[in-house]
Design a protein around this motif. Structure first.
Motif, mmCIF file in Angstrom:
data_model
loop_
_atom_site.group_PDB
_atom_site.id
_atom_site.type_symbol
_atom_site.label_atom_id
_atom_site.label_comp_id
_atom_site.label_asym_id
_atom_site.label_seq_id
_atom_site.Cartn_x
_atom_site.Cartn_y
_atom_site.Cartn_z
ATOM 1 N N LYS A 76 -7.083 3.924 -3.500
ATOM 2 C CA LYS A 76 -6.269 4.656 -2.518
ATOM 3 C C LYS A 76 -6.062 3.850 -1.231
ATOM 4 O O LYS A 76 -5.055 4.016 -0.558
ATOM 5 C CB LYS A 76 -6.924 6.000 -2.170
ATOM 6 N N ARG A 77 -6.992 2.995 -0.886
ATOM 7 C CA ARG A 77 -6.897 2.216 0.350
ATOM 8 C C ARG A 77 -6.001 0.993 0.219
ATOM 9 O O ARG A 77 -5.506 0.481 1.212
ATOM 10 C CB ARG A 77 -8.280 1.769 0.796
ATOM 11 N N VAL A 78 -5.800 0.515 -0.978
ATOM 12 C CA VAL A 78 -5.042 -0.724 -1.188
ATOM 13 C C VAL A 78 -3.570 -0.386 -1.417
ATOM 14 O O VAL A 78 -3.237 0.455 -2.248
ATOM 15 C CB VAL A 78 -5.623 -1.505 -2.387
ATOM 16 N N GLN A 79 -2.702 -1.037 -0.661
ATOM 17 C CA GLN A 79 -1.264 -0.846 -0.821
ATOM 18 C C GLN A 79 -0.768 -1.640 -2.038
ATOM 19 O O GLN A 79 -1.438 -2.550 -2.509
ATOM 20 C CB GLN A 79 -0.536 -1.326 0.446
ATOM 21 N N MET A 80 0.424 -1.313 -2.500
ATOM 22 C CA MET A 80 0.984 -2.005 -3.667
ATOM 23 C C MET A 80 1.155 -3.503 -3.406
ATOM 24 O O MET A 80 1.062 -4.301 -4.336
ATOM 25 C CB MET A 80 2.329 -1.393 -4.054
ATOM 26 N N THR A 81 1.385 -3.886 -2.187
ATOM 27 C CA THR A 81 1.543 -5.309 -1.878
ATOM 28 C C THR A 81 0.201 -6.036 -1.862
ATOM 29 O O THR A 81 0.163 -7.261 -1.782
ATOM 30 C CB THR A 81 2.224 -5.484 -0.509
ATOM 31 N N GLU A 82 -0.891 -5.291 -1.932
ATOM 32 C CA GLU A 82 -2.226 -5.883 -1.909
ATOM 33 C C GLU A 82 -2.908 -5.801 -3.283
ATOM 34 O O GLU A 82 -4.128 -5.705 -3.371
ATOM 35 C CB GLU A 82 -3.083 -5.170 -0.856
ATOM 36 N N MET A 83 -2.122 -5.829 -4.332
ATOM 37 C CA MET A 83 -2.675 -5.704 -5.686
ATOM 38 C C MET A 83 -3.681 -6.804 -6.033
ATOM 39 O O MET A 83 -4.675 -6.522 -6.696
ATOM 40 C CB MET A 83 -1.550 -5.662 -6.725
ATOM 41 N N LEU A 86 -6.915 -5.589 -4.855
ATOM 42 C CA LEU A 86 -7.426 -4.493 -5.674
ATOM 43 C C LEU A 86 -8.060 -5.033 -6.948
ATOM 44 O O LEU A 86 -9.149 -4.615 -7.345
ATOM 45 C CB LEU A 86 -6.306 -3.509 -6.017
#
Length: 146
Positions: A76-83, A86
């Motif tokens: 939940k904390r990680v944005q899609m641009t930060e895959m 993750l």
């Protein structure tokens, strides 16, 4: 469950994981690939929980819930641009789980070895019961792996 059925379940789960990874390469097949991965993981978890040497159900459920909760918070904390971050975070949790498995194997192996050396007739359960039926060569291989 006996060993043959558990082994077959693990082989099917591995095939489903491979199909899942292969299907993630295209947008058209990604939805089906996700389901392959879900079914493969569910099958592997059920085979592990009900397979030979299983035990300590409460601890297993607590660890699964804790891993799920940690994964949920991190996802939940990680944005899609930060895959990539993750994926790295999830891999670190897998590495931590491997450390705990190795630690447990070392502790159980030591307990079984002491009991066999002392000649006690302790009734082992779970992984320790599986270790009592291993040959010395298999125990040496386990020590090398750990």
């Amino acid at each position: 469950m006996e060993y043959g059925f558990t082994t077959a379940a693990y082989v099917v789960a591995a095939i489903l994981f491979i199909l899942s990874l292969g299907g993630l390469s295209g947008q058209e097949s990604a939805k089906r690939a996700i389901w392959y991965g879900i079914v493969g993981m569910a099958l592997a978890v059920v085979a592990t929980l009900f397979g030979p040497g299983s035990g300590n159900w409460l601890l297993s459920v607590i660890m699964i819930a804790a891993g799920g909760a940690i994964g949920w918070v991190v996802a939940k904390r990680v944005q899609m641009t930060e895959m990539p971050q993750l994926v790295a975070a999830m891999h670190s949790l897998v590495g931590l789980a491997a450390v705990f498995v190795g630690f447990n194997a070392q502790l159980e192996m030591g307990r079984v070895m002491r009991a066999l050396r002392d000649g006690t007739t302790e009734q082992f359960r779970g992984f320790a019961a599986v270790l009592t039926h291993k040959t010395p060569a298999e125990l040496n291989m386990l020590q090398i792996e750990v």
